[in-house]
Design a protein around this motif. Sequence first.
Motif, mmCIF file in Angstrom:
data_model
loop_
_atom_site.group_PDB
_atom_site.id
_atom_site.type_symbol
_atom_site.label_atom_id
_atom_site.label_comp_id
_atom_site.label_asym_id
_atom_site.label_seq_id
_atom_site.Cartn_x
_atom_site.Cartn_y
_atom_site.Cartn_z
ATOM 1 N N SER A 1 11.678 -4.056 16.953
ATOM 2 C CA SER A 1 11.898 -3.881 18.387
ATOM 3 C C SER A 1 12.986 -2.848 18.620
ATOM 4 C CB SER A 1 12.288 -5.199 19.051
ATOM 5 O OG SER A 1 13.495 -5.692 18.487
ATOM 6 N N GLY A 2 12.970 -2.267 19.794
ATOM 7 C CA GLY A 2 14.028 -1.341 20.184
ATOM 8 C C GLY A 2 13.843 0.080 19.722
ATOM 9 N N GLY A 3 12.753 0.383 19.057
ATOM 10 C CA GLY A 3 12.525 1.740 18.582
ATOM 11 C C GLY A 3 11.068 2.125 18.725
ATOM 12 N N THR A 4 10.703 3.255 18.151
ATOM 13 C CA THR A 4 9.319 3.729 18.211
ATOM 14 C C THR A 4 8.656 3.430 16.877
ATOM 15 O OG1 THR A 4 10.080 5.505 19.666
ATOM 16 C CG2 THR A 4 7.845 5.675 18.797
ATOM 17 N N PHE A 5 8.162 2.214 16.771
ATOM 18 C CA PHE A 5 7.629 1.709 15.504
ATOM 19 C C PHE A 5 6.565 2.635 14.922
ATOM 20 C CE2 PHE A 5 6.581 -1.349 12.353
ATOM 21 C CZ PHE A 5 5.197 -1.368 12.254
ATOM 22 N N SER A 6 5.685 3.144 15.770
ATOM 23 C CA SER A 6 4.568 3.941 15.277
ATOM 24 C C SER A 6 5.004 5.268 14.663
ATOM 25 C CB SER A 6 3.578 4.204 16.415
ATOM 26 O OG SER A 6 4.211 4.938 17.455
ATOM 27 N N ARG A 7 6.269 5.628 14.800
ATOM 28 C CA ARG A 7 6.780 6.865 14.209
ATOM 29 C C ARG A 7 7.540 6.628 12.909
ATOM 30 N NH1 ARG A 7 9.180 10.181 19.495
ATOM 31 N NH2 ARG A 7 7.218 10.261 20.665
ATOM 32 N N TYR A 8 7.635 5.358 12.497
ATOM 33 C CA TYR A 8 8.405 5.044 11.294
ATOM 34 C C TYR A 8 7.498 4.806 10.104
ATOM 35 C CZ TYR A 8 12.007 3.742 14.756
ATOM 36 O OH TYR A 8 12.897 3.725 15.802
ATOM 37 N N ALA A 9 7.894 5.320 8.957
ATOM 38 C CA ALA A 9 7.357 4.791 7.713
ATOM 39 C C ALA A 9 8.083 3.473 7.470
ATOM 40 C CB ALA A 9 7.599 5.756 6.562
ATOM 41 N N MET A 10 7.370 2.494 6.951
ATOM 42 C CA MET A 10 7.958 1.165 6.767
ATOM 43 C C MET A 10 7.897 0.751 5.307
ATOM 44 S SD MET A 10 9.004 0.231 9.728
ATOM 45 C CE MET A 10 9.408 -1.459 9.288
ATOM 46 N N GLY A 11 9.002 0.213 4.827
ATOM 47 C CA GLY A 11 9.062 -0.193 3.436
ATOM 48 C C GLY A 11 9.472 -1.640 3.277
ATOM 49 N N TRP A 12 9.189 -2.165 2.105
ATOM 50 C CA TRP A 12 9.661 -3.490 1.690
ATOM 51 C C TRP A 12 10.453 -3.335 0.404
ATOM 52 C CZ3 TRP A 12 9.372 -8.004 4.351
ATOM 53 C CH2 TRP A 12 8.455 -8.099 5.390
ATOM 54 N N PHE A 13 11.564 -4.044 0.343
ATOM 55 C CA PHE A 13 12.416 -4.121 -0.838
ATOM 56 C C PHE A 13 12.655 -5.596 -1.141
ATOM 57 C CE2 PHE A 13 14.315 0.177 -1.612
ATOM 58 C CZ PHE A 13 13.693 0.858 -0.579
ATOM 59 N N ARG A 14 13.167 -5.864 -2.324
ATOM 60 C CA ARG A 14 13.571 -7.226 -2.642
ATOM 61 C C ARG A 14 14.803 -7.208 -3.527
ATOM 62 N NH1 ARG A 14 8.529 -9.108 -6.527
ATOM 63 N NH2 ARG A 14 9.045 -7.821 -8.353
ATOM 64 N N GLN A 15 15.537 -8.311 -3.444
ATOM 65 C CA GLN A 15 16.765 -8.452 -4.232
ATOM 66 C C GLN A 15 16.838 -9.844 -4.813
ATOM 67 O OE1 GLN A 15 20.415 -7.643 -2.085
ATOM 68 N NE2 GLN A 15 21.474 -7.106 -3.982
ATOM 69 N N ALA A 16 16.779 -9.913 -6.132
ATOM 70 C CA ALA A 16 16.931 -11.181 -6.833
ATOM 71 C C ALA A 16 18.423 -11.465 -7.022
ATOM 72 C CB ALA A 16 16.219 -11.117 -8.174
ATOM 73 N N PRO A 17 18.787 -12.731 -7.232
ATOM 74 C CA PRO A 17 20.200 -13.078 -7.405
ATOM 75 C C PRO A 17 20.853 -12.285 -8.531
ATOM 76 C CG PRO A 17 18.895 -15.039 -7.108
ATOM 77 C CD PRO A 17 17.919 -13.914 -7.232
ATOM 78 N N GLY A 18 21.991 -11.678 -8.240
ATOM 79 C CA GLY A 18 22.728 -10.939 -9.249
ATOM 80 C C GLY A 18 22.132 -9.601 -9.621
ATOM 81 N N LYS A 19 21.120 -9.159 -8.877
ATOM 82 C CA LYS A 19 20.468 -7.897 -9.213
ATOM 83 C C LYS A 19 20.498 -6.936 -8.034
ATOM 84 C CE LYS A 19 17.419 -9.781 -12.758
ATOM 85 N NZ LYS A 19 16.019 -9.832 -13.275
ATOM 86 N N GLU A 20 20.157 -5.691 -8.299
ATOM 87 C CA GLU A 20 20.113 -4.689 -7.259
ATOM 88 C C GLU A 20 18.880 -4.891 -6.375
ATOM 89 O OE1 GLU A 20 22.234 -0.976 -9.661
ATOM 90 O OE2 GLU A 20 20.079 -0.968 -9.272
ATOM 91 N N ARG A 21 18.937 -4.291 -5.195
ATOM 92 C CA ARG A 21 17.792 -4.322 -4.310
ATOM 93 C C ARG A 21 16.798 -3.254 -4.773
ATOM 94 N NH1 ARG A 21 19.025 -4.964 1.961
ATOM 95 N NH2 ARG A 21 20.131 -2.987 1.646
ATOM 96 N N ASN A 22 15.549 -3.660 -4.942
ATOM 97 C CA ASN A 22 14.536 -2.778 -5.509
ATOM 98 C C ASN A 22 13.373 -2.550 -4.552
ATOM 99 O OD1 ASN A 22 15.815 -2.414 -8.038
ATOM 100 N ND2 ASN A 22 15.042 -4.398 -8.716
ATOM 101 N N PHE A 23 12.826 -1.354 -4.629
ATOM 102 C CA PHE A 23 11.664 -0.977 -3.833
ATOM 103 C C PHE A 23 10.424 -1.757 -4.252
ATOM 104 C CE2 PHE A 23 8.666 1.636 -1.658
ATOM 105 C CZ PHE A 23 7.611 1.833 -2.542
ATOM 106 N N ILE A 24 9.614 -2.146 -3.248
ATOM 107 C CA ILE A 24 8.350 -2.816 -3.537
ATOM 108 C C ILE A 24 7.169 -1.993 -3.042
ATOM 109 C CG2 ILE A 24 6.905 -4.831 -3.083
ATOM 110 C CD1 ILE A 24 9.396 -6.418 -2.602
#
Length: 127
Positions: free
Chosen positions: A25-48
Motif C-alpha cells: 500500500s501507499g505506492g505504485t505496486f504495478s511499477r515495482y519488481a517484487m522479491g522474496w527473501f528469507r532469514q534463518a536464525p543466526g544466518k544472513e538474509r538470502n534471496f529466494i
Amino acid sequence: QVQLVESGGGLVQAGGSLRLSCAVSGGTFSRYAMGWFRQAPGKERNFIAIISWSGGRTIYADSVKGRFTISRDNAKNTVYLQMNSLKPEDTAVYFCAADRTAYISSYYNTEYQYDYWGQGTQVTVSS
C-alpha cells in the motif's frame, strides 16, 4: 509511505505447502519488481525469488527452484509465494521487498537493490 505486509506463515510438516502473501500500500505496486527473501536464525538474509512488474519474468534461487512459485496480482497490489514440498531447512522468517526499478536488475539477489521491506512472517517446517 509505502508499506508491505506479509501474511500466510505458520507451522507445517515437511512435504507440506504454504502460500505467503505480501500486500503493498501507499505506492505504485504495478511499477515495482517484487522479491522474496528469507532469514534463518543466526544466518544472513538470502534471496529466494523475484518477479518483474508485469509478472512476465521470474528468477529463483537454486535452493527453491521447482518447489516455490512467485506470482503477483497487480489489481490487488499483492505478491504471492507458493511454497510446496517444504523441507525443515526452509524454516526462516520470510520477507517481501519492492524494487522501484520495475524490471529485474542485475543486483536482484542483493538486499540493497530493494527500496521497501515488509516486517516478515515466520515459516516453520517440522520434520
